[in-house]
Scaffold this active site. Structure first.
Site, short mmCIF file in Angstrom:
data_model
loop_
_atom_site.label_atom_id
_atom_site.label_comp_id
_atom_site.label_asym_id
_atom_site.label_seq_id
_atom_site.Cartn_x
_atom_site.Cartn_y
_atom_site.Cartn_z
N ARG A 104 0.92 -1.23 -0.07
CA ARG A 104 -0.14 0.03 0.04
C ARG A 104 1.05 1.23 0.10
O ARG A 104 1.63 1.44 0.86
CB ARG A 104 -0.84 -0.17 1.27
CG ARG A 104 -1.71 1.33 1.53
CD ARG A 104 -2.60 1.45 2.34
NE ARG A 104 -3.96 0.45 1.96
CZ ARG A 104 -5.11 0.89 2.63
NH1 ARG A 104 -5.47 1.64 3.38
NH2 ARG A 104 -6.14 0.06 2.13
N HIS A 131 -7.56 1.32 -6.50
CA HIS A 131 -7.78 0.14 -5.10
C HIS A 131 -8.32 -0.95 -5.74
O HIS A 131 -9.57 -1.23 -5.47
CB HIS A 131 -8.44 1.03 -4.05
CG HIS A 131 -8.48 0.46 -3.03
ND1 HIS A 131 -7.61 -0.75 -2.70
CD2 HIS A 131 -9.32 0.79 -1.71
CE1 HIS A 131 -7.77 -0.94 -1.21
NE2 HIS A 131 -8.75 -0.24 -0.87
N GLN A 134 -10.29 -3.69 -3.34
CA GLN A 134 -11.65 -3.28 -2.88
C GLN A 134 -12.77 -3.51 -3.84
O GLN A 134 -13.74 -4.01 -3.45
CB GLN A 134 -11.50 -1.69 -2.90
CG GLN A 134 -13.03 -1.06 -2.16
CD GLN A 134 -13.36 -1.50 -0.85
OE1 GLN A 134 -12.61 -1.52 0.21
NE2 GLN A 134 -14.53 -1.90 -0.50
N ASP A 219 -17.16 7.75 -1.61
CA ASP A 219 -16.14 7.55 -0.94
C ASP A 219 -15.61 8.79 -0.15
O ASP A 219 -16.43 9.90 -0.51
CB ASP A 219 -14.95 6.99 -1.65
CG ASP A 219 -13.59 6.81 -0.98
OD1 ASP A 219 -13.59 6.42 0.28
OD2 ASP A 219 -12.58 6.43 -1.63
N CYS A 259 -16.57 1.97 0.44
CA CYS A 259 -15.39 1.25 0.73
C CYS A 259 -15.17 1.30 2.22
O CYS A 259 -14.40 0.41 2.82
CB CYS A 259 -13.95 1.53 -0.05
SG CYS A 259 -13.61 3.19 0.13
N ARG A 287 -13.88 -8.43 1.55
CA ARG A 287 -12.41 -8.27 1.36
C ARG A 287 -11.68 -9.44 1.42
O ARG A 287 -10.69 -10.00 0.88
CB ARG A 287 -12.07 -6.97 2.31
CG ARG A 287 -12.64 -5.64 1.91
CD ARG A 287 -12.19 -5.06 0.81
NE ARG A 287 -10.59 -5.02 0.38
CZ ARG A 287 -10.01 -4.02 0.77
NH1 ARG A 287 -10.47 -2.90 1.44
NH2 ARG A 287 -8.56 -4.03 0.70
N1 NVA Z 1 -10.03 6.85 -1.31
C1 NVA Z 1 -9.62 6.45 0.13
C2 NVA Z 1 -9.94 4.93 -0.04
C3 NVA Z 1 -9.46 4.47 1.57
C4 NVA Z 1 -9.64 2.98 1.51
C5 NVA Z 1 -8.24 6.71 0.31
O1 NVA Z 1 -7.50 6.82 -0.55
O2 NVA Z 1 -8.07 7.32 1.54
N1 CP Z 2 -11.37 0.07 2.26
C1 CP Z 2 -10.24 0.08 2.82
O1 CP Z 2 -9.30 -0.33 1.93
O2 CP Z 2 -10.01 0.33 4.22
P1 CP Z 2 -8.65 0.25 4.72
O3 CP Z 2 -7.88 1.69 4.45
O4 CP Z 2 -9.03 0.53 6.28
O5 CP Z 2 -7.80 -0.54 4.36
#
Ligand code: NVA
Ligand code: CP
Length: 302
Positions: A104, A131, A134, A219, A259, A287
């Site tokens: 990540r 992502h 997800q 989101d 998500c 997930r």
């Molecule tokens: N768009 C959000 C998704 C978190 C799972 C982010 O990147 O923070």
């Molecule tokens: N939806 C998701 O990826 O959540 P986290 O940021 O908690 O991993």
């Protein structure tokens, strides 16, 4: 043979994606029967996370443990990446010790560099660009509740961000219409729009996006890395909250997905996310199952 990674949904063919969803449902059933399949015995997975996570970390670690494997988590400050060791050297070392890497990060090119230098599969656990894990879970959730998503209308309301980009890829691969409503300056990436143009419609009007939609998605307005813009964004995104009136514009049996993490009163009202059309907890649970299917698939093709 080059290693197959999972950096985006387009690393899969349509039939592989459909196969993964079906397999995720089967693996979920095995777990429910108390008989999780043990396809990871003797395997080690490294999770390199340069950003925070609740769901992605826990779902991967749980699915690896349930499948008989083991995982090693390295957070933002725990590996030498944060002290300047190169991604390439890190990838080479991990490839000698582990069987799979889940990463990540922020800039998507960091994932591409990891994948390029690794001789083991790399899974994208989120980047600023997309992502895909997800969306595997989200597609499984739609399939379980409503059947095939092909030919349906899906609405995205809010920020044209990483999760939105992966939904755009899903629309192109599986053949459904994705109507995306964002403020003009937060529209999705132009190249993605061009690539997915036969299945994606852009608007600035949330009601137009939601009209007769079978699924409404949103989101956070401020993704990780945009925290300092949060106050300005609250102003820009005013009018893009998924509320009861937006859900009334959608099809009568429309589902709502997010998500998570969610910010009630901002991108979604409490009434919608905690209401009868919301499937966010199934989405979160899936997930686990979808990523189990993904790991099994990558281990079988590599
Ligand atoms: N768009 C959000 C998704 C978190 C799972 C982010 O990147 O923070
Ligand atoms: N939806 C998701 O990826 O959540 P986290 O940021 O908690 O991993």
């Amino acid at each position: 043979m080059p290693v197959r990674h999972f950096l985006g949904l387009d690393d899969l063919s349509e039939s592989e994606l459909r196969q993964l969803m079906a397999r995720a449902i089967a693996l979920k059933a095995s777990l429910r029967k108390g008989k999780p399949e043990q396809f990871m015995q003797g395997k080690t997975v490294t999770l390199i996370f340069e950003k925070s996570s609740t769901r992605t970390r826990v779902s991967f670690e749980a699915c690896i443990a349930q499948s008989g494997g083991s995982s090693i988590f390295l957070g933002p400050a725990e590996s030498h990446l944060s002290r300047g060791e190169s991604i390439e050297d890190t990838a080479r070392v991990l490839s000698r010790m582990a069987d799979l890497v889940i990463m990540r990060t922020g800039p998507h090119e960091r994932l591409e560099r990891m994948a390029e230098a690794a001789s083991i599969p790399v899974i994208n656990g989120l980047s600023d660009f997309n992502h895909p894990c997800q969306i595997l879970a989200d597609l499984q959730t739609f399939l379980e509740h409503r059947g095939d998503i092909s030919g349906r209308k899906v609405a995205w309301i809010g920020d044209g961000n990483n999760v939105c980009h992966s939904w755009m890829n899903a629309a192109r691969l599986l053949g459904f219409d994705l109507c995306i409503a964002t403020p003009k300056q937060h529209a999705p990436d132009k190249e993605m729009v061009l690539r997915c143009r036969h299945h994606v419609i852009l608007t600035q009007n949330p009601n137009e996006a939601a009209c007769d939609a079978d699924l409404v998605l949103t989101d956070t307005w401020s993704s990780m890395g945009h925290e300092q813009e949060a106050e300005t964004r609250k102003e820009t995104f005013r009018g893009y909250c998924v509320d009861e009136s937006i859900m009334e514009t959608a099809a009568r049996d429309a589902l709502f997905m997010h998500c998570l993490p969610a910010y009630r009163g901002h991108e979604v009202t409490k009434g919608v996310i905690d209401g009868p059309q919301s499937v966010v907890w199934d989405e979160a649970e899936n997930r686990l199952h979808a990523q189990k299917a993904l790991i099994e698939f990558l281990m079988s093709v590599n």
